[in-house]
Enzyme design. Structure first.
Site, PDB file in Angstrom:
ATOM      1  N   ARG A  11      19.157   3.352  -5.348  1.00 46.17           N
ATOM      2  CA  ARG A  11      17.727   3.264  -5.690  1.00 46.17           C
ATOM      3  C   ARG A  11      16.996   4.572  -5.445  1.00 46.17           C
ATOM      4  O   ARG A  11      16.170   4.986  -6.262  1.00 46.17           O
ATOM      5  CB  ARG A  11      17.065   2.122  -4.920  1.00 46.17           C
ATOM      6  CG  ARG A  11      17.601   0.758  -5.344  1.00 46.17           C
ATOM      7  CD  ARG A  11      17.035  -0.380  -4.509  1.00 46.17           C
ATOM      8  NE  ARG A  11      17.374  -0.164  -3.106  1.00 46.17           N
ATOM      9  CZ  ARG A  11      16.614  -0.533  -2.080  1.00 46.17           C
ATOM     10  NH1 ARG A  11      15.475  -1.148  -2.277  1.00 46.17           N
ATOM     11  NH2 ARG A  11      17.007  -0.306  -0.846  1.00 46.17           N
ATOM     12  N   ASN A  29      17.071  -3.939  -5.461  1.00 49.08           N
ATOM     13  CA  ASN A  29      18.294  -4.678  -5.187  1.00 49.08           C
ATOM     14  C   ASN A  29      18.047  -6.146  -5.473  1.00 49.08           C
ATOM     15  O   ASN A  29      16.964  -6.666  -5.197  1.00 49.08           O
ATOM     16  CB  ASN A  29      18.709  -4.537  -3.723  1.00 49.08           C
ATOM     17  CG  ASN A  29      19.306  -3.197  -3.412  1.00 49.08           C
ATOM     18  OD1 ASN A  29      19.768  -2.476  -4.295  1.00 49.08           O
ATOM     19  ND2 ASN A  29      19.322  -2.839  -2.145  1.00 49.08           N
TER      20      ASN A  29
END
Length: 81
Positions: A11, A29
């Protein structure tokens, strides 16, 4: 993104790449072990971001990316959730 994509800095690396390409949106996520991203911007930049997501950072192993068009939300930045 499916594969080894959580716990590998995916990320944060996606946020850096989004800034470099000038796209906005978000990445997060999911409980099932995948990573989900929404990307908005110029078509070429979005395609470049999708290409990057298909590879991910060197610490990740991306097995599959599912791409689907969505309505733009008008995000002002690229967020990590």
């Amino acid at each position: 993104m499916h594969g080894n994509v959580q716990g590998v800095g995916f990320r944060m690396a996606a946020r850096r790449e989004a800034a470099r390409l000038g796209v906005v949106g978000n990445v997060r996520n999911r409980f099932d072990g995948t990573v989900e991203a929404e990307v908005e911007g110029e078509a070429d930049a979005v395609h470049a971001m999708v290409s990057w997501l298909e590879q991910g950072p060197s610490s990740a192993r991306v097995d599959r990316v599912d791409v689907a068009p969505v309505e733009p939300r008008g995000d002002a930045e690229f967020r990590v959730s």
